[in-house]
Design a protein around this motif. Sequence first.
Motif, PDB file in Angstrom:
ATOM      1  N   PHE A  43      -9.811 -15.925  15.849  1.00 20.44           N
ATOM      2  CA  PHE A  43      -9.110 -14.696  15.507  1.00 20.44           C
ATOM      3  C   PHE A  43     -10.025 -13.908  14.582  1.00 20.44           C
ATOM      4  O   PHE A  43     -10.516 -14.438  13.586  1.00 20.44           O
ATOM      5  CB  PHE A  43      -7.799 -15.064  14.799  1.00 20.44           C
ATOM      6  CG  PHE A  43      -7.045 -13.912  14.222  1.00 20.44           C
ATOM      7  CD1 PHE A  43      -6.377 -13.014  15.037  1.00 20.44           C
ATOM      8  CD2 PHE A  43      -6.972 -13.737  12.842  1.00 20.44           C
ATOM      9  CE1 PHE A  43      -5.653 -11.958  14.498  1.00 20.44           C
ATOM     10  CE2 PHE A  43      -6.258 -12.693  12.291  1.00 20.44           C
ATOM     11  CZ  PHE A  43      -5.600 -11.801  13.123  1.00 20.44           C
ATOM     12  N   LEU A  44     -10.279 -12.661  14.917  1.00 19.83           N
ATOM     13  CA  LEU A  44     -11.115 -11.785  14.097  1.00 19.83           C
ATOM     14  C   LEU A  44     -10.237 -10.652  13.565  1.00 19.83           C
ATOM     15  O   LEU A  44      -9.444 -10.087  14.310  1.00 19.83           O
ATOM     16  CB  LEU A  44     -12.252 -11.187  14.927  1.00 19.83           C
ATOM     17  CG  LEU A  44     -13.161 -12.174  15.660  1.00 19.83           C
ATOM     18  CD1 LEU A  44     -14.123 -11.435  16.572  1.00 19.83           C
ATOM     19  CD2 LEU A  44     -13.919 -13.051  14.689  1.00 19.83           C
ATOM     20  N   GLN A  45     -10.396 -10.358  12.279  1.00 20.66           N
ATOM     21  CA  GLN A  45      -9.585  -9.286  11.695  1.00 20.66           C
ATOM     22  C   GLN A  45     -10.348  -8.632  10.551  1.00 20.66           C
ATOM     23  O   GLN A  45     -11.052  -9.301   9.799  1.00 20.66           O
ATOM     24  CB  GLN A  45      -8.267  -9.844  11.177  1.00 20.66           C
ATOM     25  CG  GLN A  45      -7.297  -8.766  10.734  1.00 20.66           C
ATOM     26  CD  GLN A  45      -5.977  -9.358  10.262  1.00 20.66           C
ATOM     27  OE1 GLN A  45      -5.960 -10.305   9.492  1.00 20.66           O
ATOM     28  NE2 GLN A  45      -4.868  -8.785  10.735  1.00 20.66           N
ATOM     29  N   GLU A  46     -10.166  -7.333  10.407  1.00 24.92           N
ATOM     30  CA  GLU A  46     -10.786  -6.601   9.301  1.00 24.92           C
ATOM     31  C   GLU A  46     -10.086  -6.970   8.001  1.00 24.92           C
ATOM     32  O   GLU A  46      -8.862  -6.994   7.925  1.00 24.92           O
ATOM     33  CB  GLU A  46     -10.682  -5.092   9.528  1.00 24.92           C
ATOM     34  CG  GLU A  46     -11.314  -4.289   8.412  1.00 24.92           C
ATOM     35  CD  GLU A  46     -11.133  -2.783   8.584  1.00 24.92           C
ATOM     36  OE1 GLU A  46     -11.708  -2.045   7.763  1.00 24.92           O
ATOM     37  OE2 GLU A  46     -10.413  -2.347   9.502  1.00 24.92           O
ATOM     38  N   ILE A  57     -13.176 -11.132   9.226  1.00 24.80           N
ATOM     39  CA  ILE A  57     -12.907 -12.518   8.845  1.00 24.80           C
ATOM     40  C   ILE A  57     -12.753 -13.357  10.121  1.00 24.80           C
ATOM     41  O   ILE A  57     -12.278 -12.868  11.140  1.00 24.80           O
ATOM     42  CB  ILE A  57     -11.640 -12.609   7.967  1.00 24.80           C
ATOM     43  CG1 ILE A  57     -11.588 -13.931   7.228  1.00 24.80           C
ATOM     44  CG2 ILE A  57     -10.375 -12.403   8.777  1.00 24.80           C
ATOM     45  CD1 ILE A  57     -10.523 -13.997   6.152  1.00 24.80           C
ATOM     46  N   PHE A  58     -13.200 -14.627  10.035  1.00 24.51           N
ATOM     47  CA  PHE A  58     -13.069 -15.570  11.136  1.00 24.51           C
ATOM     48  C   PHE A  58     -11.968 -16.573  10.801  1.00 24.51           C
ATOM     49  O   PHE A  58     -11.969 -17.152   9.716  1.00 24.51           O
ATOM     50  CB  PHE A  58     -14.368 -16.358  11.353  1.00 24.51           C
ATOM     51  CG  PHE A  58     -15.585 -15.501  11.547  1.00 24.51           C
ATOM     52  CD1 PHE A  58     -15.693 -14.646  12.639  1.00 24.51           C
ATOM     53  CD2 PHE A  58     -16.636 -15.544  10.651  1.00 24.51           C
ATOM     54  CE1 PHE A  58     -16.815 -13.860  12.814  1.00 24.51           C
ATOM     55  CE2 PHE A  58     -17.767 -14.770  10.822  1.00 24.51           C
ATOM     56  CZ  PHE A  58     -17.859 -13.928  11.913  1.00 24.51           C
ATOM     57  N   PRO A 105      -6.626  -4.031   5.111  1.00 23.62           N
ATOM     58  CA  PRO A 105      -6.670  -2.701   4.488  1.00 23.62           C
ATOM     59  C   PRO A 105      -5.271  -2.237   4.103  1.00 23.62           C
ATOM     60  O   PRO A 105      -4.293  -2.533   4.784  1.00 23.62           O
ATOM     61  CB  PRO A 105      -7.262  -1.825   5.593  1.00 23.62           C
ATOM     62  CG  PRO A 105      -8.085  -2.769   6.411  1.00 23.62           C
ATOM     63  CD  PRO A 105      -7.312  -4.063   6.406  1.00 23.62           C
ATOM     64  N   GLY A 106      -5.214  -1.520   2.972  1.00 19.79           N
ATOM     65  CA  GLY A 106      -3.934  -1.017   2.490  1.00 19.79           C
ATOM     66  C   GLY A 106      -3.461  -1.731   1.239  1.00 19.79           C
ATOM     67  O   GLY A 106      -2.421  -1.394   0.686  1.00 19.79           O
ATOM     68  N   TYR A 107      -4.235  -2.713   0.790  1.00 16.00           N
ATOM     69  CA  TYR A 107      -3.873  -3.435  -0.431  1.00 16.00           C
ATOM     70  C   TYR A 107      -5.020  -3.365  -1.442  1.00 16.00           C
ATOM     71  O   TYR A 107      -5.009  -2.515  -2.320  1.00 16.00           O
ATOM     72  CB  TYR A 107      -3.472  -4.889  -0.114  1.00 16.00           C
ATOM     73  CG  TYR A 107      -2.125  -4.959   0.550  1.00 16.00           C
ATOM     74  CD1 TYR A 107      -0.956  -4.966  -0.207  1.00 16.00           C
ATOM     75  CD2 TYR A 107      -2.009  -4.964   1.936  1.00 16.00           C
ATOM     76  CE1 TYR A 107       0.284  -4.997   0.394  1.00 16.00           C
ATOM     77  CE2 TYR A 107      -0.769  -4.988   2.549  1.00 16.00           C
ATOM     78  CZ  TYR A 107       0.376  -5.011   1.770  1.00 16.00           C
ATOM     79  OH  TYR A 107       1.605  -5.026   2.358  1.00 16.00           O
TER      80      TYR A 107
END
Length: 188
Positions: A43-46, A57-58, A105-107
């Motif tokens: 799972f990859l996420q910003e 992130i991995f 993002p957003g925190y």
Amino acid sequence: MYLKFFKPLFDFFVALVMLLLISPLLLILGVILSIHLTEHPIFLQERIGKDGKSFIIFKFKTISHLGYKTKLTEIFRKFKLDELPQLFNILRGEMSVVGPRPDIPGYYDCLEGENIKILKLKPGLTGCASLAYYNEEEILANVDNPNRYNDEVIFPKKIELNLWYLNHISFQLDLKLIFKTLFLPFSR
């Protein structure tokens, strides 16, 4: 001195040694998840990192692209096995072994005033806030408005804990938090 020189070296060598030791386990877990979910296991996420810069992130997937969880993926989450691929983020210099958990993002990228100091730190695989809220999913599952509760109660407390960590950072504290993290799944 610790934060600038020793901690990055410590992070690199811990991640390298851990990856060398557990690479067979990572491969096995990845294959099991691929078969189980019938899709790519990573799972990859910003996420927001040091100085407010974003990175990818991995993690191992614990929710399928169709949005379902299984007993197996729940075990991954319970024992934090889904977090192990973040050792690659540490090796790449995007994360630290100990620090504030990276958020979407957003925190962290919206911090103001004194709280912005948290962005001096690389996000961590574990930390004071992640230990305090190891059962965050459980907590949020038991409130009426999880997003609001997170924004008004949990996130501000995490900020407070991360500022405390920043002001007390040391090798001894990092070791203490690492050992607490290693034993946490077995103490529940």
